[in-house]
Write an enzyme that holds these catalytic residues in place. Sequence first.
Site, PDB file in Angstrom:
ATOM      1  N   PHE A  10      -0.288 -13.943  -2.091  1.00  0.00           N
ATOM      2  CA  PHE A  10      -1.450 -13.113  -1.776  1.00  0.00           C
ATOM      3  C   PHE A  10      -2.395 -13.114  -2.969  1.00  0.00           C
ATOM      4  O   PHE A  10      -1.972 -13.169  -4.120  1.00  0.00           O
ATOM      5  CB  PHE A  10      -1.009 -11.688  -1.428  1.00  0.00           C
TER       6      PHE A  10
ATOM      7  N   ASP B 247       6.188 -10.276  -9.752  1.00  0.00           N
ATOM      8  CA  ASP B 247       5.403  -9.671  -8.683  1.00  0.00           C
ATOM      9  C   ASP B 247       6.397  -9.347  -7.576  1.00  0.00           C
ATOM     10  O   ASP B 247       6.775 -10.206  -6.781  1.00  0.00           O
ATOM     11  CB  ASP B 247       4.320 -10.631  -8.196  1.00  0.00           C
TER      12      ASP B 247
ATOM     13  N   HIS C 172       6.975  -7.483  -2.556  1.00  0.00           N
ATOM     14  CA  HIS C 172       7.761  -7.642  -1.335  1.00  0.00           C
ATOM     15  C   HIS C 172       9.233  -7.305  -1.545  1.00  0.00           C
ATOM     16  O   HIS C 172      10.017  -7.426  -0.599  1.00  0.00           O
ATOM     17  CB  HIS C 172       7.704  -9.090  -0.839  1.00  0.00           C
TER      18      HIS C 172
ATOM     19  N   GLN D 209       1.522  -0.443  -0.342  1.00  0.00           N
ATOM     20  CA  GLN D 209       0.477  -0.538   0.686  1.00  0.00           C
ATOM     21  C   GLN D 209       1.088  -0.291   2.072  1.00  0.00           C
ATOM     22  O   GLN D 209       2.297  -0.375   2.251  1.00  0.00           O
ATOM     23  CB  GLN D 209      -0.193  -1.917   0.577  1.00  0.00           C
TER      24      GLN D 209
ATOM     25  N   LYS E  15       4.043  -2.319   3.480  1.00  0.00           N
ATOM     26  CA  LYS E  15       5.163  -2.654   2.613  1.00  0.00           C
ATOM     27  C   LYS E  15       6.449  -1.930   3.027  1.00  0.00           C
ATOM     28  O   LYS E  15       6.446  -1.052   3.882  1.00  0.00           O
ATOM     29  CB  LYS E  15       4.814  -2.349   1.158  1.00  0.00           C
TER      30      LYS E  15
ATOM     31  N   ARG F 113      -6.020   8.416 -22.348  1.00  0.00           N
ATOM     32  CA  ARG F 113      -5.892   9.791 -22.843  1.00  0.00           C
ATOM     33  C   ARG F 113      -4.425  10.213 -22.917  1.00  0.00           C
ATOM     34  O   ARG F 113      -3.693  10.139 -21.931  1.00  0.00           O
ATOM     35  CB  ARG F 113      -6.643  10.723 -21.907  1.00  0.00           C
TER      36      ARG F 113
ATOM     37  N   TYR G 188     -10.335  15.405 -25.591  1.00  0.00           N
ATOM     38  CA  TYR G 188     -10.900  14.128 -25.146  1.00  0.00           C
ATOM     39  C   TYR G 188     -10.847  13.055 -26.227  1.00  0.00           C
ATOM     40  O   TYR G 188     -11.804  12.300 -26.409  1.00  0.00           O
ATOM     41  CB  TYR G 188     -12.331  14.324 -24.618  1.00  0.00           C
TER      42      TYR G 188
ATOM     43  N   ARG H  91      -4.209   6.680 -11.843  1.00  0.00           N
ATOM     44  CA  ARG H  91      -3.197   7.697 -11.561  1.00  0.00           C
ATOM     45  C   ARG H  91      -3.006   7.883 -10.059  1.00  0.00           C
ATOM     46  O   ARG H  91      -3.970   8.030  -9.306  1.00  0.00           O
ATOM     47  CB  ARG H  91      -3.592   9.035 -12.190  1.00  0.00           C
TER      48      ARG H  91
END
Length: 386
Positions: free
Chosen positions: A88, A159, A162, A185, A188, A217, A224, A234
């Site tokens: 993919f 990767d 799958h 996703q 999956k 951060r 900050y 996140r």
Amino acid sequence: MNARPAPEFPQWPQHDDAERDGLIRALEQGQWWRMGGSEVDSFEREFAAHHGAQHALAVTNGTHALELALQCMGVGPGTEVIVPGFTFISSSQAAQRLGAVVVPVDVDPDTYNIDPAAAAAAITPRTRVVMPVHMAGLMADMDALGKIAAETGVDLLQDAAHAHGARWQGKRVGELGTVAAFSFQNGKLMTAGEGGAVLFPDEAMHETAFLRHSCGRPRDDRRYFHKIAGSNMRINEFSAAVLRAQLSRLDDQIALRDERWTLLSRLLGEIDGVLPQGGDVRADRNSHYMAMFRVPGRTEEERNTLVDRLVAAGLPAFAAFRAIYRTDAFWEMGAPDTTAAELAERCPNSDAISADGVWLHHRVLLADEQAVRATAEIVAETLGSL
């Protein structure tokens, strides 16, 4: 082809009260993002433990998981990343978006996984990472790839989009000593609609990844003071709550899919002109994200017609991934100094699978035996009518 009722397959995604309870739990805790809630932290601990890893970091999606992992591994302008030609597009785009050059290499014609010899031959002084993709849940040859990494000093990034719950010679993805990236996703093996995760073998890289996924951060920052460059990758508390429930039923689903694939692959293999994806005895647990097969000798147009007719007959069928160098997106940035024709010549197996490959969604492998047998009959009848 004779008309027949469509087989009945389970819906996907699957959910029950575990997901409902998790969503309510996340809702009522009063903090819906990871810095104030507990669901993401809990999911990361559970996912890492399930895969034998020291550390896990949940992120917004699988593509971001790859991009973040690559960045933490030193990938950027002036570096190269070796990826399989048949995968993919996220496998390549994650590296290309960092300014790296992606070098596609060929895959094995039976397993559809990266060819270690081809990967070794493509390594240059600029190569930073080799990215095996565990295609359809079948793990790549991690022995050969590990040997290449040890001899060259080039890192491996699995990767594993799958390969939730997969194993190589008894070792889980997180026990192989490399970074690994997952996707959650919608299609999956476990999902919250979107989401991803990265497994890390050491604390230092995990901490760097945490900073980069949270705009650079630190966790305790109140003024900050962003320490390094990053982005917001996140994941939210609701997604993590759903994923905790999804993880709880993963093992049972893998066992069922493996049993059904044993039957379906045999039946498909008995059909003239059909070649199911092969296996590797060392990959002793295949999570079966897809039920894949090829129709060698058929043109790409005939393959596409076959897929359309399988869908019309009620099967969740799809054409195989297009070889990455056969897409316009691949050439927009970070492409090697060559042409699609030259890459196709170097990657004949990738090119062939891209043109004659078919895959069925893994919910076919969650159906009863009657539906699996009906699936093979539909493939045989449809292919015979072309």
